[in-house]
Design an enzyme around this catalytic site. Sequence first.
Site, PDB file in Angstrom:
ATOM      1  CG  ASN A   9       4.214  -3.148  -3.364  1.00  0.00           C
ATOM      2  OD1 ASN A   9       5.105  -2.764  -2.601  1.00  0.00           O
ATOM      3  ND2 ASN A   9       3.973  -2.588  -4.540  1.00  0.00           N
ATOM      4  CD1 TRP A  10       3.069  -4.436   3.393  1.00  0.00           C
ATOM      5  CD2 TRP A  10       4.896  -4.383   4.690  1.00  0.00           C
ATOM      6  NE1 TRP A  10       2.897  -5.373   4.380  1.00  0.00           N
ATOM      7  CE2 TRP A  10       4.007  -5.364   5.199  1.00  0.00           C
ATOM      8  CE3 TRP A  10       6.107  -4.178   5.344  1.00  0.00           C
ATOM      9  CZ2 TRP A  10       4.303  -6.127   6.328  1.00  0.00           C
ATOM     10  CZ3 TRP A  10       6.404  -4.938   6.465  1.00  0.00           C
ATOM     11  CH2 TRP A  10       5.507  -5.898   6.960  1.00  0.00           C
ATOM     12  CE  LYS A  11       1.530   0.084  -3.907  1.00  0.00           C
ATOM     13  NZ  LYS A  11       0.466   0.714  -4.664  1.00  0.00           N
ATOM     14  CG  HIS A  96       4.623  -1.299  -8.704  1.00  0.00           C
ATOM     15  ND1 HIS A  96       4.055  -0.053  -8.567  1.00  0.00           N
ATOM     16  CD2 HIS A  96       3.794  -2.175  -8.086  1.00  0.00           C
ATOM     17  CE1 HIS A  96       2.931  -0.169  -7.877  1.00  0.00           C
ATOM     18  NE2 HIS A  96       2.748  -1.454  -7.570  1.00  0.00           N
ATOM     19  CD  GLU A  98       2.716   2.850  -6.522  1.00  0.00           C
ATOM     20  OE1 GLU A  98       3.544   2.354  -5.743  1.00  0.00           O
ATOM     21  OE2 GLU A  98       1.478   2.651  -6.424  1.00  0.00           O
ATOM     22  CD  GLU A 168       0.113  -4.253  -9.128  1.00  0.00           C
ATOM     23  OE1 GLU A 168      -0.447  -4.474  -8.055  1.00  0.00           O
ATOM     24  OE2 GLU A 168       1.127  -3.552  -9.218  1.00  0.00           O
ATOM     25  N   GLY A 174      -4.679   1.852  -5.935  1.00  0.00           N
ATOM     26  CA  GLY A 174      -4.906   2.850  -4.882  1.00  0.00           C
ATOM     27  C   GLY A 174      -6.116   3.731  -5.111  1.00  0.00           C
ATOM     28  CB  SER A 213      -8.671  -1.195  -5.801  1.00  0.00           C
ATOM     29  OG  SER A 213      -8.182   0.128  -5.912  1.00  0.00           O
ATOM     30  N   GLY A 234      -1.627  -3.779  -2.272  1.00  0.00           N
ATOM     31  CA  GLY A 234      -0.947  -2.645  -1.650  1.00  0.00           C
ATOM     32  C   GLY A 234      -1.632  -2.265  -0.348  1.00  0.00           C
ATOM     33  N   GLY A 235      -2.530  -1.278  -0.428  1.00  0.00           N
ATOM     34  CA  GLY A 235      -3.174  -0.713   0.767  1.00  0.00           C
ATOM     35  C   GLY A 235      -3.740  -1.747   1.727  1.00  0.00           C
TER      36      GLY A 235
HETATM   37  P1  13P Z   1      -3.504  -1.127  -4.028  1.00  0.00           P
HETATM   38  O1  13P Z   1      -3.847  -2.517  -3.579  1.00  0.00           O
HETATM   39  O2  13P Z   1      -3.298  -0.170  -2.898  1.00  0.00           O
HETATM   40  O3  13P Z   1      -4.443  -0.626  -5.070  1.00  0.00           O
HETATM   41  O4  13P Z   1      -2.068  -1.227  -4.735  1.00  0.00           O
HETATM   42  C1  13P Z   1      -1.837  -2.216  -5.654  1.00  0.00           C
HETATM   43  C2  13P Z   1      -0.396  -2.289  -5.949  1.00  0.00           C
HETATM   44  O5  13P Z   1       0.172  -1.367  -6.494  1.00  0.00           O
HETATM   45  C3  13P Z   1       0.322  -3.490  -5.535  1.00  0.00           C
HETATM   46  O6  13P Z   1       1.571  -3.534  -6.118  1.00  0.00           O
END
Ligand code: 13P
Length: 401
Positions: A9-11, A96, A98, A168, A174, A213, A234-235
Amino acid sequence: MKSPIFAANWKMNHAPADATAFIRSFLANFGKRQDRSVIFFPPALSFGAVVGALKDRPDIQLGVQNIHWEDKGAFTGENSAPIARGAGAKYVLVGHSERRHVFGETEEQTGKKVAAAVRAGLTPMVCVGETLAQREAGETEQVVLRQLRAALSTISSAQAADCLVAYEPVWAIGTGRNATPADASAVHAAIRAELHRILEGGSLAVPILYGGSVNRGNAADLLAAPEVEGLLVGGASLDAEGWASIVLKRSGWLSRLSFKAYLRNHSRTAMFTRFLVILLIIDSIVLVTAILLQAGKGGGLAASFGGASSSSDSLFGTRQAGNLLTKTSWWAGGLFIFLAFILQIASSRGRAAPTSVLDQAVGTPPAAPTAPATGTGSQNVVPLQTAPATPAPAAPAPAKP
Ligand code: 13P
């Protein structure tokens, strides 16, 4: 174990040119593989660039990060499920953290988005997770399962069987603080039991991913945890080489061969139970062999020890009281009764699911969990609070034309 799923997930990262360069570099490190699936969720405006960069790699799938619940209309700035499908998406993230916590998406809206996705032929990846305050208040299962029920409430159980779920925890996203493999497994087991109930018995095909994470250092351990069938990252998915190294992690069953991971992911009781079962199996083999030899069925073998007429009869002879075979039978028989007794006690004091000692020993997921709505299948989750009488999704925000 099914092949694991690795979802990036590149956000709100990677403009079209960066996205193209990323995919080029990623493909240089990741050849086609049958034993794992990779899904990218790029930002909407970079989606076309990623489709182009992946044109020779149909093994890699694409999804969008969000959709509106209406199929079309005056919703400036939004994208619909049919538009995403037309652009080449197969998947969509729904719910999600966010979207829920930054943009105020309600549980009712996640349900409507899941319905819209299914209508358009997209596969929803339903994201659920508790906040730190909810975890500390012991509400993890209650929150996660309520989110799951709300998201799947708008589609049939047959349609829900084609969805994916991602657990999640909000406090892990994050923050650099991932759930432990045991924590993730416990929540995944509760989700699995709830899916079993929602899908009227058919939950085993729905993959449950973990996200929060995940990085190169913890990916293999998380993947090796029971019930974790993939990772939503994500990251750590933003760097092509790093992401390739995560995607190339050993699949779950291979990782389970790692003794370190095994110790980390199993309770002492489970390991002790497994040890007893192995002992019981060895003892049974010894007992049956000794009995066969004494009954004369293993005459050839007995003969090789000296046989009835040989001089070593006193030691290995077939029916003589006090010889080695008789003693072995007595000891093996006694040990068998003792171990069976201990295992019986262990299973009668056990948890709700898995129910049998053998289930615990081999780590089989519960075949037919009958967990109530609040879930009882996981012993490691923070204790449950009483579930509210009715799920309480917040009121939907009015859609502004
Ligand atoms: P991180 O891997 O950056 O913690 O993010 C997880 C995420 O929200 C994937 O959808």
